[in-house]
Design an enzyme around this catalytic site. Structure first.
Site, PDB file in Angstrom:
ATOM      1  N   GLY A  13      -0.372   1.469 -23.065  1.00 10.10           N
ATOM      2  CA  GLY A  13       1.399   1.313 -22.542  1.00 10.10           C
ATOM      3  C   GLY A  13       1.620   1.496 -23.530  1.00 10.10           C
ATOM      4  O   GLY A  13       1.487   1.345 -24.806  1.00 10.10           O
ATOM      5  N   ALA A  16       1.904  -1.911 -25.795  1.00  6.01           N
ATOM      6  CA  ALA A  16       0.285  -2.782 -25.738  1.00  6.01           C
ATOM      7  C   ALA A  16      -0.787  -1.814 -25.708  1.00  6.01           C
ATOM      8  O   ALA A  16      -1.011  -1.224 -24.508  1.00  6.01           O
ATOM      9  CB  ALA A  16       0.104  -4.167 -24.788  1.00  6.01           C
ATOM     10  N   VAL A  18      -4.663  -2.290 -23.897  1.00  9.73           N
ATOM     11  CA  VAL A  18      -5.696  -3.869 -23.354  1.00  9.73           C
ATOM     12  C   VAL A  18      -7.500  -3.514 -23.792  1.00  9.73           C
ATOM     13  O   VAL A  18      -7.503  -2.239 -23.175  1.00  9.73           O
ATOM     14  CB  VAL A  18      -5.356  -3.900 -21.331  1.00  9.73           C
ATOM     15  CG1 VAL A  18      -6.930  -5.123 -21.585  1.00  9.73           C
ATOM     16  CG2 VAL A  18      -4.052  -4.481 -22.133  1.00  9.73           C
ATOM     17  N   ASP A 127       8.168  -8.596 -15.150  1.00 11.59           N
ATOM     18  CA  ASP A 127       8.066  -7.175 -14.879  1.00 11.59           C
ATOM     19  C   ASP A 127       7.151  -7.188 -13.747  1.00 11.59           C
ATOM     20  O   ASP A 127       5.820  -6.263 -14.506  1.00 11.59           O
ATOM     21  CB  ASP A 127       7.410  -7.437 -17.195  1.00 11.59           C
ATOM     22  CG  ASP A 127       7.123  -5.908 -17.061  1.00 11.59           C
ATOM     23  OD1 ASP A 127       7.993  -4.348 -16.469  1.00 11.59           O
ATOM     24  OD2 ASP A 127       5.953  -5.253 -17.468  1.00 11.59           O
TER      25      ASP A 127
END
Length: 240
Positions: A13, A16, A18, A127
């Site tokens: 994203g 960040a 993952v 969020d």
């Protein structure tokens, strides 16, 4: 990254990336979230981020993806989560389209259980969106990514516009202090999206999305599933 072997990217994203990681010390797979590192991280901001991560690490609920660890290594902030095989709710909806009303409601009940546990501990997610909800192998939702979560009594959380345009509440769009109602508004948007198959707020311009949520009364599409009755529509409308 330290003792964690980064094996492959699970998702990416704006803030960040993952990774599927392997913890050699405990011999288990984990999810490692590498936050986008600033050239010279603000020590106060990093400390606040770590404190928020500690708050989330104490949350225990079957519909929450637990945080195992939060740290900064060579100016690289990172979080370590339980690895949950499956796909995000966003991917789930792209693959399946609108969900049957009963399935959508059952999934949202699990999400609300996770939020209730967080709110009882004084933590607001801030969020909530389909890409932050995992659907595991049994079809159960697992809320993740409390990375910008805040405590309801944290005065430093005021006057900050935090969240994802298109899913944040009017209060969040105005930079208000975090409250559980913010998460409930986002949950209403997510439930509407599960029923409709598409987001209620579809704007390429994030500022336009924020303006709309702050100034417009959102309306549900006329084309919701035939098995979704007026009572369900009323619940979603009340949430948003």
């Amino acid at each position: 990254l330290g003792r964690f072997e980064l094996r492959r990217v699970l998702g990416q994203g704006a803030q960040a990336t993952v990774w599927l990681g392997f913890d050699a010390r405990l011999e288990r797979e984990v999810a490692v979230k590498l936050m986008r590192a600033a050239p010279s991280p603000d020590a106060a901001a990093v400390n606040q981020w770590l404190q928020e991560a500690r708050s989330v690490s104490r949350l225990t609920h079957p519909n929450i993806v637990p945080v195992f660890e939060a740290d900064v290594l060579e100016q690289q902030p990172y979080l370590v989560f339980e690895y949950v095989p499956g796909r995000t709710l966003a991917e789930h909806l792209r693959a399946r389209g609108p969900l049957p009303a009963r399935e959508a409601v059952e999934m949202m009940i699990g999400v609300l259980g996770a939020l209730e546990a967080a709110h009882a501990a004084g933590v607001v997610h801030r969020d909530l969106k389909p890409s932050n909800i995992l659907v595991d192998g049994t079809g159960s939702p697992r809320v993740m990514d409390f990375g910008i979560a805040a405590r309801t009594q944290d005065p430093t959380s005021q006057q900050k516009v935090v969240g994802t345009p298109g899913y944040m509440s009017p209060e969040a769009a105005g930079g208000a202090a975090p409250t559980p109602a913010m998460d409930l508004f986002s949950a209403g948007l997510v439930l509407a999206e599960m029923l409709h198959g598409l987001p209620l707020i579809r704007e390429r311009d994030p500022y336009r999305a924020i303006y709309r949520v702050a100034h417009e009364d959102l309306q549900l599409p006329a084309a919701l599933p035939v098995d979704g009755d007026d009572a369900l529509r009323a619940i979603v409308l009340r949430a948003i």
